[in-house]
Write an enzyme that holds these catalytic residues in place. Structure first.
Site, mmCIF file in Angstrom:
data_model
loop_
_atom_site.group_PDB
_atom_site.id
_atom_site.type_symbol
_atom_site.label_atom_id
_atom_site.label_comp_id
_atom_site.label_asym_id
_atom_site.label_seq_id
_atom_site.Cartn_x
_atom_site.Cartn_y
_atom_site.Cartn_z
ATOM 1 N N GLU A 39 -1.900 4.289 3.780
ATOM 2 C CA GLU A 39 -0.907 5.369 3.653
ATOM 3 C C GLU A 39 -1.028 6.097 2.317
ATOM 4 O O GLU A 39 -0.041 6.348 1.615
ATOM 5 C CB GLU A 39 0.502 4.818 3.870
ATOM 6 C CG GLU A 39 0.694 4.258 5.273
ATOM 7 C CD GLU A 39 2.146 3.962 5.630
ATOM 8 O OE1 GLU A 39 2.994 3.951 4.724
ATOM 9 O OE2 GLU A 39 2.434 3.757 6.825
ATOM 10 N N GLU A 42 -0.454 0.862 12.914
ATOM 11 C CA GLU A 42 0.988 0.676 12.695
ATOM 12 C C GLU A 42 1.711 1.508 13.738
ATOM 13 O O GLU A 42 1.636 2.739 13.720
ATOM 14 C CB GLU A 42 1.415 1.097 11.284
ATOM 15 C CG GLU A 42 1.021 0.128 10.191
ATOM 16 C CD GLU A 42 1.727 0.411 8.863
ATOM 17 O OE1 GLU A 42 2.900 0.854 8.897
ATOM 18 O OE2 GLU A 42 1.104 0.200 7.811
#
Length: 411
Positions: A83, A214
């Protein structure tokens, strides 16, 4: 040290590298390691890989041995950063991509027969600009056979029906929220399609996998728990989200090479919840158990005729039934179906173009939309045998109950 990111509690590393690999060995799963690009160094990442996988004489290999592990481990997948568009550094895509090119160079495969599958940090939800610019930078002046120096590109997407700021309760919700949740779960297919379109420009042979590492529901944590621990309950709504998502991943298996729900135990849409010595299996666990037969099988083309749109709001309508189909090496066909309706069952007939069904078995997970398991009643929602079907020469006929996930195994 204190983990200031999640829970503000002391992190004593009691579950570290050795414990992680021990767990993977005990349960027989592949390993996925993620390296720190946001605040770590190339040297740090390189030495960690050497510590884990090098079988020769070196300072890091000797350190591993002195810590009790003689033989090196096998890293199946390695994520270079996480991320980095946000909490991993708030980087621009071009800046991260150049860092990725540098860092991945030192994630070395020390054994030729144990290739480390490198995962590049991909987009958050619908950020196609990130996908485009990262691939552009990684492919620039790179050898053609390196396919951007990556084997996979990650994508993250969570379902929170009421939005990021007010995610909503995991167990207390109405039918309107039920359908809104399932609508948002189905959106992951559109995300896969839009990012795949960009990936196809750079990688038409699909050598790079889209790694949905995710995904799942993200609700407001349970009252009385540490907000940083993200502990939430798990209902039939989660079971349907899992079923829909897995069906979609199956249908796009030409590009989606891995899909990891977040997380495994006690966090977000977990498959297991624990309380000290107590443990329970969530509705999501049972869906995963039914879908396991799709793994290592071959996708079979399938479609549904006569479906309809259902829901309580025009903006959040969903199909009443959803499916995916595969066939394994032994010729056994697995069909997984989801009935998204809260109240209505549906009469179904599965028709085969070639197969004449003879040996049929089925399983089902069903209950009220807000039903969940507790430590006092751990089997309130569970997988059970489904027997209410009829076999004909070319089909299987049955009625799929409302709010259910059904699996057929047909030969």
């Amino acid at each position: 040290m204190v983990n200031t990111h999640w829970g503000d509690v002391t992190e004593d590393n009691s579950f570290g590298t050795h414990e992680f690999f021990e767990l993977c060995e005990q349960i027989g799963c592949k390993t996925y390691i993620n390296g720190n690009v946001g605040s770590g160094t190339v040297k740090e990442m390189s030495e960690w890989v050497e510590y884990m996988t090098f079988d020769g004489v070196s300072r890091m290999a000797d350190l591993r041995k002195s810590n009790g592990r003689e033989k090196p481990w096998k890293i199946d997948y390695f994520g270079v950063g996480n991320e980095n568009w946000g909490c991993g550094g708030n980087m621009t895509p071009a800046y991260y991509a150049n860092l990725y090119r540098r860092y991945q160079t030192f994630v070395r495969t020390y054994k030729k027969d144990q290739h480390i599958f490198k995962v590049c940090g991909g987009p958050n939800v619908d950020d196609t600009y990130w996908t485009e610019e990262v691939l552009k930078t990684c492919y620039e002046n790179a050898p053609e056979n390196a396919h951007g120096f990556m084997d996979g590109l990650s994508m993250h997407y969570y379902v929170h029906p009421e939005g990021w700021d007010k995610k909503g309760s995991a167990t207390i919700f109405d039918e309107k929220t039920w359908y809104k949740t399932l609508y948002k779960a189905l959106y992951i297919e559109e995300l896969i399609q839009m990012h795949t379109t960009i990936m196809d420009k750079f990688d038409p042979e699909k050598k790079i996998g889209l790694i949905c590492d995710e995904w799942g529901t993200w609700f407001t944590c349970e009252p009385g728990t540490n907000p940083g621990f993200l502990y939430q309950q798990n209902t039939m709504r989660d079971a349907l989200v899992a079923g829909l998502s897995l069906n979609i991943f199956n249908k796009h298996c030409d590009r989606v090479k891995m899909a990891n729900i977040a997380q495994l135990i006690n966090v977000l849409q977990a498959v297991i919840l624990t309380d000290g010595p107590k443990m329970l299996l969530t509705p999501t666990y049972h869906v995963f158990h039914m879908y396991k037969y799709h793994q290592d099988a071959e996708l079979v083309e399938s479609y549904l005729a006569g479906t309809k749109q259902i829901g309580d709001e025009e903006d959040y309508m969903v199909p009443n039934v959803h499916e995916s189909v595969s066939i394994d090496k032994e010729g056994v066909v697995t069909i997984t179906l989801n009935n998204l309706s809260v109240a209505d069952s549906e009469e179904m007939e599965v028709l085969f173009m070639e197969l004449q069904p003879k040996d049929v078995s089925a399983a089902i997970v069903t209950n009220k939309m807000d039903a969940y398991n507790t430590f006092e009643n751990p089997n309130n929602v569970k997988e059970v045998e489904f027997k209410d079907f009829k076999i004909t020469d070319r089909s299987v006929m049955f009625t799929i109950p409302a709010c259910s996930v059904v699996q057929f195994r047909i030969k």
